[in-house]
Design an enzyme around this catalytic site. Sequence first.
Site, PDB file in Angstrom:
ATOM      1  N   CYS A  32     -18.585  11.791   2.466  1.00  0.00           N
ATOM      2  CA  CYS A  32     -19.771  12.476   2.987  1.00  0.00           C
ATOM      3  C   CYS A  32     -19.534  13.980   3.086  1.00  0.00           C
ATOM      4  O   CYS A  32     -20.448  14.786   2.872  1.00  0.00           O
ATOM      5  CB  CYS A  32     -20.170  11.897   4.340  1.00  0.00           C
ATOM      6  SG  CYS A  32     -18.851  11.847   5.565  1.00  0.00           S
ATOM      7  N   ALA A 527       7.764  -0.992  10.111  1.00  0.00           N
ATOM      8  CA  ALA A 527       6.669  -1.196  11.056  1.00  0.00           C
ATOM      9  C   ALA A 527       5.335  -1.256  10.316  1.00  0.00           C
ATOM     10  O   ALA A 527       5.187  -0.756   9.203  1.00  0.00           O
ATOM     11  CB  ALA A 527       6.663  -0.066  12.084  1.00  0.00           C
ATOM     12  N   GLY A 529       1.910  -0.258   9.014  1.00  0.00           N
ATOM     13  CA  GLY A 529       1.375   1.068   8.718  1.00  0.00           C
ATOM     14  C   GLY A 529       2.402   2.037   8.191  1.00  0.00           C
ATOM     15  O   GLY A 529       2.090   3.216   7.979  1.00  0.00           O
ATOM     16  N   LYS A 532       4.461   0.086   3.455  1.00  0.00           N
ATOM     17  CA  LYS A 532       5.130  -0.915   2.614  1.00  0.00           C
ATOM     18  C   LYS A 532       4.216  -1.405   1.488  1.00  0.00           C
ATOM     19  O   LYS A 532       4.623  -1.471   0.327  1.00  0.00           O
ATOM     20  CB  LYS A 532       5.576  -2.097   3.483  1.00  0.00           C
ATOM     21  CG  LYS A 532       6.536  -1.734   4.603  1.00  0.00           C
ATOM     22  CD  LYS A 532       7.046  -2.964   5.331  1.00  0.00           C
ATOM     23  CE  LYS A 532       5.926  -3.749   6.015  1.00  0.00           C
ATOM     24  NZ  LYS A 532       5.236  -2.957   7.066  1.00  0.00           N
TER      25      LYS A 532
END
EC number: 3.4.22.-
Length: 698
Positions: A32, A527, A529, A532
């Site tokens: 946008c 972890a 996020g 990976k």
Amino acid sequence: MTNRNFRQIINLLDLRWQRRVPVIHQTETAECGLACLAMICGHFGKNIDLIYLRRKFNLSARGATLAGINGIAEQLGMATRALSLELDELRVLKTPCILHWDFSHFVVLVSVKRNRYVLHDPARGIRYISREEMSRYFTGVALEVWPGSEFQSETLQTRISLRSLINSIYGIKRTLAKIFCLSVVIEAINLLMPVGTQLVMDHAIPAGDRGLLTLISAALMFFILLKAATSTLRAWSSLVMSTLINVQWQSGLFDHLLRLPLAFFERRKLGDIQSRFDSLDTLRATFTTSVIGFIMDSIMVVGVCVMMLLYGGYLTWIVLCFTTIYIFIRLVTYGNYRQISEECLVREARAASYFMETLYGIATVKIQGMVGIRGAHWLNMKIDAINSGIKLTRMDLLFGGINTFVTACDQIVILWLGAGLVIDNQMTIGMFVAFSSFRGQFSERVASLTSFLLQLRIMSLHNERIADIALHEKEEKKPEIEIVADMGPISLETNGLSYRYDSQSAPIFSALSLSVAPGESVAITGASGAGKTTLMKVLCGLFEPDSGRVLINGIDIRQIGINNYHRMIACVMQDDRLFSGSIRENICGFAEEMDEEWMVECARASHIHDVIMNMPMGYETLIGELGEGLSGGQKQRIFIARALYRKPGILFMDEATSALDSESEHFVNVAIKNMNITRVIIAHRETTLRTVDRVISI
């Protein structure tokens, strides 16, 4: 001062009564901000489209911040000023400007009129907002944008040329030539028919010559039969041309679509892609039904105009005057008509995307009690689309009414003046009847010609939508070397691998180097996020890294070619899908020749063979794209069997056994390990990590 600098200064001057702010709809879910900048640049004379901006500024599917938009605006030669202000202070802003909307969107404020605000919303088009609604959604942050010292008025838009489309169709020129020749015959007959009527009225009837009457009637009958036969032959040739265009255009665009990078699909909604693909049908229909008509209408307008001058003299100028009035009205209203057409397309695509999204997640919709909410939202979207269609139909009806009114006025004036000429013996009755016939043909052809020319302008809208697909660069590049298909276990290596979602964000991973020996199994942990899955997609060749290389057996995968590389590996991703067909077809990848023994061996290795054999139809059991009738664990095991069937040199697995029980997971991991395949997996379970040779944390 140079001429170039002088022209730039002149281009910056607003010498018109009012500069129009174009409406540009966003294509991707999070662009946008780019669309707002494109609208404001267009207002100041820099006509750019989203295709150009998308290529120059690689934005993330997660969207852009106000700071990111500010940086892009400066690179486009614009000056900016970010403001935090109250609702009452909106009146003092330099418009058009960008507003932060509902904490997740950007819109363009075009003007403020009393307590009504005019917005250009990249997602919804032109909106007229009340003070109450503005107070609810405006976050208090705005960005003023105006031309800077380095701003240049220019056109940077991407289009597909009609010539290239036509030249890409085999046999089209010969078919077009045939249709053109047949059309010339038909239109020549149309010109002769009024002449025959005039001869009957001015010569055969006054002379009472039945022989002449019979001769003229026989000639007219011959021409009518010739016209009918020629029209049938032309219709068949048009069908042949339409079929050629339909098959070659659609197959070419679909093949190109399949070869686009994964990021193209992740940033768009399926309904929008489908809508853009359907625009090809609109282009085809316009070309096959209207182009030949346009050529013939142009010839006929000139021919009929000459005949009117010969038969009616100054009456022709009366006809031209009324025709000019109609053309002027159509030209004045074109901008609004095009805007409504685009709005209709975008809203239909949005409703279609929402519909498909709901069906794909129907189980979640039911479990979460969202049936009523999803139904109401879809209905609202559909009503918006229908209302846009009604606006378009209303304008078509208005134009039809205007054309009828102008034609009627023209007819009455010509009747009054022409009858006067007949009374004064300056024109025969036959000439007047022939002139009236030519006048009707002229008005009809000019109206058709005007509609086509404006429709051709509307086609630029569909051209833009198709260009978003057709001009997007394919991921496949010509391989530089040949690779043997069956290479056995393959080594994998990365050198200085870096990747970021867009040019404005921080790298997901940077300067990453790792190596996996042939036949080795490596697990990647980290972890949630941490990147990976993104790393896995880069290793699989689905994403292209910003820097660094991915090598197999010491060779860069870009030298091998992405398609060749994909034939050498197999992947089981978190969001894998089954396709409509039998279990056999899904495991074998819908290959024409299937290896039955190897398929069963792969099914046994993935611990799904016994489950399949307990089904009434065994491997012939039909499943849909959503995998109905199968549990999550069963689907995952079919995914694994499908990957093993390819006999890959490297097997990539992203949480591929997360839905399996511990016993099944252990069985599958051991079976795959015994196959001596290089494995790169993402996993968190200890049972899976114990089966690998090495663990890498990121």
